[in-house]
Design a protein around this motif. Structure first.
Motif, PDB file in Angstrom:
ATOM      1  N   ASP A 161       0.831  -1.211   0.000  1.00  0.00           N
ATOM      2  CA  ASP A 161       0.000   0.000   0.000  1.00  0.00           C
ATOM      3  C   ASP A 161       0.858   1.251   0.000  1.00  0.00           C
ATOM      4  O   ASP A 161       0.563   2.222  -0.718  1.00  0.00           O
ATOM      5  CB  ASP A 161      -0.888   0.005   1.253  1.00  0.00           C
ATOM      6  N   VAL A 162       1.938   1.210   0.788  1.00  0.00           N
ATOM      7  CA  VAL A 162       2.817   2.392   0.853  1.00  0.00           C
ATOM      8  C   VAL A 162       3.482   2.600  -0.508  1.00  0.00           C
ATOM      9  O   VAL A 162       3.547   3.726  -1.021  1.00  0.00           O
ATOM     10  CB  VAL A 162       3.878   2.212   1.966  1.00  0.00           C
ATOM     11  N   MET A 163       3.932   1.507  -1.067  1.00  0.00           N
ATOM     12  CA  MET A 163       4.594   1.614  -2.369  1.00  0.00           C
ATOM     13  C   MET A 163       3.608   2.095  -3.439  1.00  0.00           C
ATOM     14  O   MET A 163       3.944   2.944  -4.271  1.00  0.00           O
ATOM     15  CB  MET A 163       5.201   0.254  -2.749  1.00  0.00           C
ATOM     16  N   ALA A 164       2.375   1.559  -3.343  1.00  0.00           N
ATOM     17  CA  ALA A 164       1.350   1.975  -4.302  1.00  0.00           C
ATOM     18  C   ALA A 164       1.031   3.445  -4.112  1.00  0.00           C
ATOM     19  O   ALA A 164       0.852   4.183  -5.088  1.00  0.00           O
ATOM     20  CB  ALA A 164       0.083   1.122  -4.098  1.00  0.00           C
ATOM     21  N   LEU A 165       1.016   3.873  -2.883  1.00  0.00           N
ATOM     22  CA  LEU A 165       0.707   5.271  -2.573  1.00  0.00           C
ATOM     23  C   LEU A 165       1.745   6.204  -3.186  1.00  0.00           C
ATOM     24  O   LEU A 165       1.406   7.262  -3.714  1.00  0.00           O
ATOM     25  CB  LEU A 165       0.708   5.450  -1.035  1.00  0.00           C
ATOM     26  N   LEU A 166       3.003   5.765  -3.141  1.00  0.00           N
ATOM     27  CA  LEU A 166       4.073   6.635  -3.627  1.00  0.00           C
ATOM     28  C   LEU A 166       4.327   6.455  -5.136  1.00  0.00           C
ATOM     29  O   LEU A 166       5.007   7.255  -5.758  1.00  0.00           O
ATOM     30  CB  LEU A 166       5.372   6.355  -2.856  1.00  0.00           C
ATOM     31  N   ALA A 167       3.745   5.361  -5.677  1.00  0.00           N
ATOM     32  CA  ALA A 167       3.991   5.082  -7.101  1.00  0.00           C
ATOM     33  C   ALA A 167       3.284   6.101  -7.995  1.00  0.00           C
ATOM     34  O   ALA A 167       3.721   6.393  -9.101  1.00  0.00           O
ATOM     35  CB  ALA A 167       3.517   3.656  -7.412  1.00  0.00           C
ATOM     36  N   THR A 168       2.241   6.680  -7.508  1.00  0.00           N
ATOM     37  CA  THR A 168       1.468   7.605  -8.342  1.00  0.00           C
ATOM     38  C   THR A 168       1.409   8.979  -7.669  1.00  0.00           C
ATOM     39  O   THR A 168       1.306   9.075  -6.450  1.00  0.00           O
ATOM     40  CB  THR A 168       0.047   7.029  -8.562  1.00  0.00           C
ATOM     41  N   PRO A 169       1.454  10.046  -8.494  1.00  0.00           N
ATOM     42  CA  PRO A 169       1.397  11.400  -7.910  1.00  0.00           C
ATOM     43  C   PRO A 169       0.022  11.676  -7.320  1.00  0.00           C
ATOM     44  O   PRO A 169      -0.102  12.480  -6.405  1.00  0.00           O
ATOM     45  CB  PRO A 169       1.672  12.330  -9.094  1.00  0.00           C
ATOM     46  N   ALA A 170      -1.051  11.012  -7.842  1.00  0.00           N
ATOM     47  CA  ALA A 170      -2.386  11.296  -7.290  1.00  0.00           C
ATOM     48  C   ALA A 170      -3.028   9.994  -6.819  1.00  0.00           C
ATOM     49  O   ALA A 170      -3.797   9.353  -7.548  1.00  0.00           O
ATOM     50  CB  ALA A 170      -3.265  11.961  -8.375  1.00  0.00           C
ATOM     51  N   PRO A 171      -2.703   9.556  -5.653  1.00  0.00           N
ATOM     52  CA  PRO A 171      -3.275   8.295  -5.156  1.00  0.00           C
ATOM     53  C   PRO A 171      -4.760   8.433  -4.837  1.00  0.00           C
ATOM     54  O   PRO A 171      -5.230   9.556  -4.578  1.00  0.00           O
ATOM     55  CB  PRO A 171      -2.472   8.031  -3.872  1.00  0.00           C
ATOM     56  N   SER A 172      -5.416   7.288  -4.847  1.00  0.00           N
ATOM     57  CA  SER A 172      -6.863   7.337  -4.602  1.00  0.00           C
ATOM     58  C   SER A 172      -7.117   7.681  -3.128  1.00  0.00           C
ATOM     59  O   SER A 172      -6.367   7.267  -2.235  1.00  0.00           O
ATOM     60  CB  SER A 172      -7.485   5.971  -4.917  1.00  0.00           C
ATOM     61  N   PRO A 173      -8.163   8.490  -2.884  1.00  0.00           N
ATOM     62  CA  PRO A 173      -8.461   8.866  -1.480  1.00  0.00           C
ATOM     63  C   PRO A 173      -8.713   7.639  -0.621  1.00  0.00           C
ATOM     64  O   PRO A 173      -8.401   7.652   0.576  1.00  0.00           O
ATOM     65  CB  PRO A 173      -9.731   9.705  -1.594  1.00  0.00           C
ATOM     66  N   ALA A 174      -9.278   6.556  -1.276  1.00  0.00           N
ATOM     67  CA  ALA A 174      -9.553   5.341  -0.486  1.00  0.00           C
ATOM     68  C   ALA A 174      -8.253   4.731   0.032  1.00  0.00           C
ATOM     69  O   ALA A 174      -8.158   4.316   1.193  1.00  0.00           O
ATOM     70  CB  ALA A 174     -10.300   4.323  -1.362  1.00  0.00           C
ATOM     71  N   LEU A 175      -7.253   4.721  -0.868  1.00  0.00           N
ATOM     72  CA  LEU A 175      -5.945   4.150  -0.453  1.00  0.00           C
ATOM     73  C   LEU A 175      -5.343   4.987   0.679  1.00  0.00           C
ATOM     74  O   LEU A 175      -4.856   4.460   1.689  1.00  0.00           O
ATOM     75  CB  LEU A 175      -4.996   4.124  -1.669  1.00  0.00           C
ATOM     76  N   VAL A 176      -5.429   6.336   0.452  1.00  0.00           N
ATOM     77  CA  VAL A 176      -4.873   7.236   1.486  1.00  0.00           C
ATOM     78  C   VAL A 176      -5.577   6.994   2.838  1.00  0.00           C
ATOM     79  O   VAL A 176      -4.944   6.861   3.889  1.00  0.00           O
ATOM     80  CB  VAL A 176      -5.013   8.710   1.041  1.00  0.00           C
ATOM     81  N   ASP A 177      -6.895   6.907   2.711  1.00  0.00           N
ATOM     82  CA  ASP A 177      -7.670   6.714   3.950  1.00  0.00           C
ATOM     83  C   ASP A 177      -7.309   5.391   4.638  1.00  0.00           C
ATOM     84  O   ASP A 177      -7.105   5.332   5.861  1.00  0.00           O
ATOM     85  CB  ASP A 177      -9.170   6.758   3.591  1.00  0.00           C
ATOM     86  N   ARG A 178      -7.214   4.318   3.788  1.00  0.00           N
ATOM     87  CA  ARG A 178      -6.907   3.008   4.375  1.00  0.00           C
ATOM     88  C   ARG A 178      -5.513   3.029   5.056  1.00  0.00           C
ATOM     89  O   ARG A 178      -5.342   2.547   6.166  1.00  0.00           O
ATOM     90  CB  ARG A 178      -6.928   1.953   3.244  1.00  0.00           C
ATOM     91  N   LEU A 179      -4.599   3.678   4.352  1.00  0.00           N
ATOM     92  CA  LEU A 179      -3.236   3.737   4.896  1.00  0.00           C
ATOM     93  C   LEU A 179      -3.183   4.566   6.198  1.00  0.00           C
ATOM     94  O   LEU A 179      -2.531   4.186   7.189  1.00  0.00           O
ATOM     95  CB  LEU A 179      -2.294   4.350   3.841  1.00  0.00           C
ATOM     96  N   ASN A 180      -3.925   5.700   6.144  1.00  0.00           N
ATOM     97  CA  ASN A 180      -3.995   6.523   7.377  1.00  0.00           C
ATOM     98  C   ASN A 180      -4.415   5.678   8.574  1.00  0.00           C
ATOM     99  O   ASN A 180      -3.846   5.755   9.659  1.00  0.00           O
ATOM    100  CB  ASN A 180      -5.007   7.671   7.200  1.00  0.00           C
ATOM    101  N   ARG A 181      -5.459   4.888   8.385  1.00  0.00           N
ATOM    102  CA  ARG A 181      -5.988   4.076   9.493  1.00  0.00           C
ATOM    103  C   ARG A 181      -4.977   3.004   9.943  1.00  0.00           C
ATOM    104  O   ARG A 181      -4.821   2.741  11.134  1.00  0.00           O
ATOM    105  CB  ARG A 181      -7.313   3.402   9.078  1.00  0.00           C
ATOM    106  N   ARG A 182      -4.331   2.405   8.911  1.00  0.00           N
ATOM    107  CA  ARG A 182      -3.334   1.385   9.281  1.00  0.00           C
ATOM    108  C   ARG A 182      -2.179   1.991  10.088  1.00  0.00           C
ATOM    109  O   ARG A 182      -1.706   1.430  11.072  1.00  0.00           O
ATOM    110  CB  ARG A 182      -2.768   0.741   7.999  1.00  0.00           C
ATOM    111  N   LEU A 183      -1.749   3.192   9.641  1.00  0.00           N
ATOM    112  CA  LEU A 183      -0.651   3.860  10.364  1.00  0.00           C
ATOM    113  C   LEU A 183      -1.080   4.183  11.798  1.00  0.00           C
ATOM    114  O   LEU A 183      -0.318   4.039  12.756  1.00  0.00           O
ATOM    115  CB  LEU A 183      -0.220   5.143   9.631  1.00  0.00           C
TER     116      LEU A 183
END
Ligand code: ADP
Length: 634
Positions: free
Chosen positions: A89-111
């Motif tokens: 997820d972290v790698m996917a988040l950084l792989a794209t300049p505009a990550p999906s809000p769902a990914l960001v949200d999921r990652l926020n919660r995991r962190l």
């Protein structure tokens, strides 16, 4: 005997002891005066050294414990960014300049979940530009989301592909924390370009809380020498030593401590090995330090040196007291020992004194005994001489008496002899004339006269006989009669009136009631003849001479008493004490030898009797003989 007693004066026997005790007292006082400072200093020093060693050991222990504690806290959190940097997820988040809000949200919660699980302050993901695109504090005020921390050294370290470690005050939170940043690669392999970083900020509150209890002050300084973790809050973000100017500019440039101005602490520190601090000070510390593994930090344990001082003082006091007690005890023990020794010496002396006195007495006694036995021997010898002399004298006196008597006896015998001759011649004539009847009367007269002569010679024979020496019962009246017969001629010649009284005859009318006396007949006659002769001599020139003989028995005193008294001039008082001494006489050299009374008293003593001389109140001398009664065997 001259006695030399070696009695010592008392003061001399006491002097050595008081001297010894005085010397001992001075020595111990000197030891106290000289030794006390030394002992106090030495024991104080020893106490300080021990206290410092104890403090050092304690501090080292604390240091090791806290180092381990800190390292484990850091190590524990090192794994978190490492793992997250390889997360899809972290790698996917950084792989794209505009990550999906769902990914960001999921990652926020995991962190957020991870942060809570590992007790971290914050966990967040930064892109290559340093912008925070996911954070555990996404839903709180002051969230890191959208904030750029590109200037932070840990981010720059991560961008180069290494692990960034950094301690700083949070620019937003102003909370101090340890940042660990791991690089995120585009692909999960080495050499792949870094696209961002996962950062964990570890709060130090928990570590500090764990350290708060100890007595030591603990401080962790970072590479700049600034205190970042401490159990003494006021020390935080101060430097242990003043910072160089260039250093301060650099620190302010990268906002390491936000906008705090770093000032040095107003304390002094020194290693344990340094010289002993004696001046009490609240800002002076002894310090041990150690590097925190895996970081550029140094952990310092600072401790107050006050216990060293107090333990030094306590040890000095104990040392001083111990010394005083030892010296006091020494004084008491030695004093007692001296006294005991003195007592022993005195007892020894007393024993020796007694022994010497006993020896002296013994030799005195031996000497006295020698003297006595010498005297006794001398006396025995003298007595022997005296006895011999006395025996000779008795014999001489007997001869003298015999001589005296011979005249009387010759006279006494001459008278009957001439009468016998006259009677015989007369008888011859009468026979011739045939007057036989008258011849018969003459012959009877002759026979009576020869009987009288025989009596006289018999008495003389008895007197001349040597004393048999054996004592037996002797009739006193009989002996008196015999003695009187011996002196009868002198008595008659001197015209002496004789008076004989036997009181026992007068009292009981029986001559035998006067008990026989313990004596020897012939010697008792000798005694009586002596007394009678003396009386006759004394009354030579007297007008009415009278010889009074008196016999008596004192049954109570157990003695038979004979008194011979005359009517002579009596005895001069001055002569009385010498009367019974040999050769004492008041008569002329031809008349008296002065032995009569001496022999008389010797004989009476032999009989166990006594003789005494006195002057009778009616005038004249009186001799009193007391003899022991002796019953004749029946
Ligand atoms: P002697 O008759 O040879 O002198 P004695 O021993 O018999 O020795 O007597 C000693 C002395 O005692 C006499 O010389 C006399 O002085 C004194 N004496 C003895 N008997 C009588 C007496 N009956 N009266 C006075 N003097 C006496």
């Amino acid at each position: 005997m001259m006695r030399t007693r070696h009695r010592r004066p008392k003061s001399l026997t006491r002097l050595p002891l008081s001297d010894a005790i005085r010397t001992l007292r001075l020595t111990l006082l000197a030891a106290l005066a000289l030794g006390l400072p030394v002992v106090v200093l030495a024991s104080g020093h020893w106490g300080a050294v021990r206290a410092r060693a104890d403090l050092l050991a304690g501090s080292r222990g604390t240091l090791d414990l806290f180092l381990a504690n800190l390292t484990s806290e850091v190590d524990k959190n090192e794994a978190v960014p490492f793992l997250l940097a390889r997360d899809h997820d972290v790698m996917a988040l950084l792989a794209t300049p505009a990550p999906s809000p769902a990914l960001v949200d999921r990652l926020n919660r995991r962190l957020e979940e991870t942060r809570i699980a590992v007790h971290a302050a914050t966990i967040y993901v930064m892109n290559r530009q340093g912008l925070t695109i996911a954070a555990s504090n996404w839903n709180t005020e002051g969230s890191f989301l959208g904030q750029a921390f590109a200037y932070r050294p840990y981010f720059q370290a991560a961008l180069t592909g290494g692990v960034g470690r950094y301690f700083a005050l949070g620019t937003t939170s102003h909370q101090p924390g340890y940042y660990i940043a791991d690089p995120v690669s585009a692909e999960n392999r080495t050499g792949s370009p870094v696209v961002g970083a996962v950062v964990i900020k570890v709060g130090m509150e928990r570590v500090e809380q764990g350290w708060a209890a100890g007595p030591e002050r603990v401080a962790v300084t970072d590479s700049d020498g600034v205190i970042v973790i401490t159990n003494n809050a006021p020390w935080r973000f101060h430097s242990l030593t003043p910072l160089a100017a260039a250093e301060r500019i650099r620190i302010e440039a990268n906002h390491k401590y936000a906008d705090l101005a770093i000032t040095p602490l107003a304390i002094t520190t020194q290693p344990f090995e340094a010289a002993m601090p004696f001046a009490p000070s609240k800002t002076h510390f002894l310090m041990v330090s150690g590097a925190v593994a895996g970081t550029d930090w140094t952990l310092h344990v600072l401790c107050d040196p006050a216990p060293i001082r107090s333990r030094a003082v306590a040890a000095a006091l104990i040392g001083g007291f111990a010394m005083m007690i030892v010296i006091l005890a020494g004084f008491l023990v030695l004093g007692r020992w001296f006294r005991a020794r003195e007592r022993a010496i005195e007892q020894q002396r007393a024993r020796e004194d007694v022994e010497r006195r006993v020896q002296e007495r013994t030799s005195d006694l031996a000497e006295a005994y020698d003297q006595l036995s010498r005297e006794m021997r001398d006396r025995e010898r003298a007595e022997q001489v005296l006895r011999t002399a006395q025996t000779e004298l008795i014999q001489a006196a007997k001869l003298a008496a015999l001589g005296q008597m011979s005249a009387g006896v010759a006279h006494e015998i001459n008278q009957p002899l001439s009468a016998i001759r006259a009677f015989a011649e007369n008888a011859v004539t009468l026979l011739e004339r045939g007057r036989t009847a008258t011849v018969h009367d003459n012959l009877v007269q002759i026979a009576e006269l020869t009987q009288r002569m025989a009596d006289i010679t018999r008495h003389l024979k008895g007197f001349a006989r040597k004393a048999a020496g054996t004592l037996g019962p002797v009739s006193l009246p009989d002996t008196v009669h015999k003695a009187l017969m011996l002196v009868a001629p002198q008595i008659r010649a001197a015209g002496i009136d004789l008076a004989l009284t036997n009181r026992m005859v007068e009292q009981v009318g029986e001559p035998n009631r006067l008990p026989p006396v313990r004596a020897e007949d012939v010697r008792l006659q000798q005694v009586l003849v002596n007394l009678f002769t003396n009386a006759i001599d004394a009354m030579k020139d007297r007008t009415r001479p009278r010889l009074i003989i008196d016999l008596d028995h004192d049954a109570d005193a157990g003695e038979v008493i004979l008194r011979v008294r005359d009517t002579g001039p009596g005895i001069a008082v001055a002569d009385l004490p010498h009367l019974f001494l040999p050769f004492f006489t008041t008569k002329g050299a031809t008349e008296g030898l002065g032995l009569g009374l001496s022999i008389t008293s010797g004989i009476v003593k032999d009989f166990g009797g006594t003789i005494a001389a006195a002057n009778h109140p009616d005038g004249g001398a009186e001799f009193i003989i007391r003899l022991q009664p002796m019953e004749s065997p029946r």
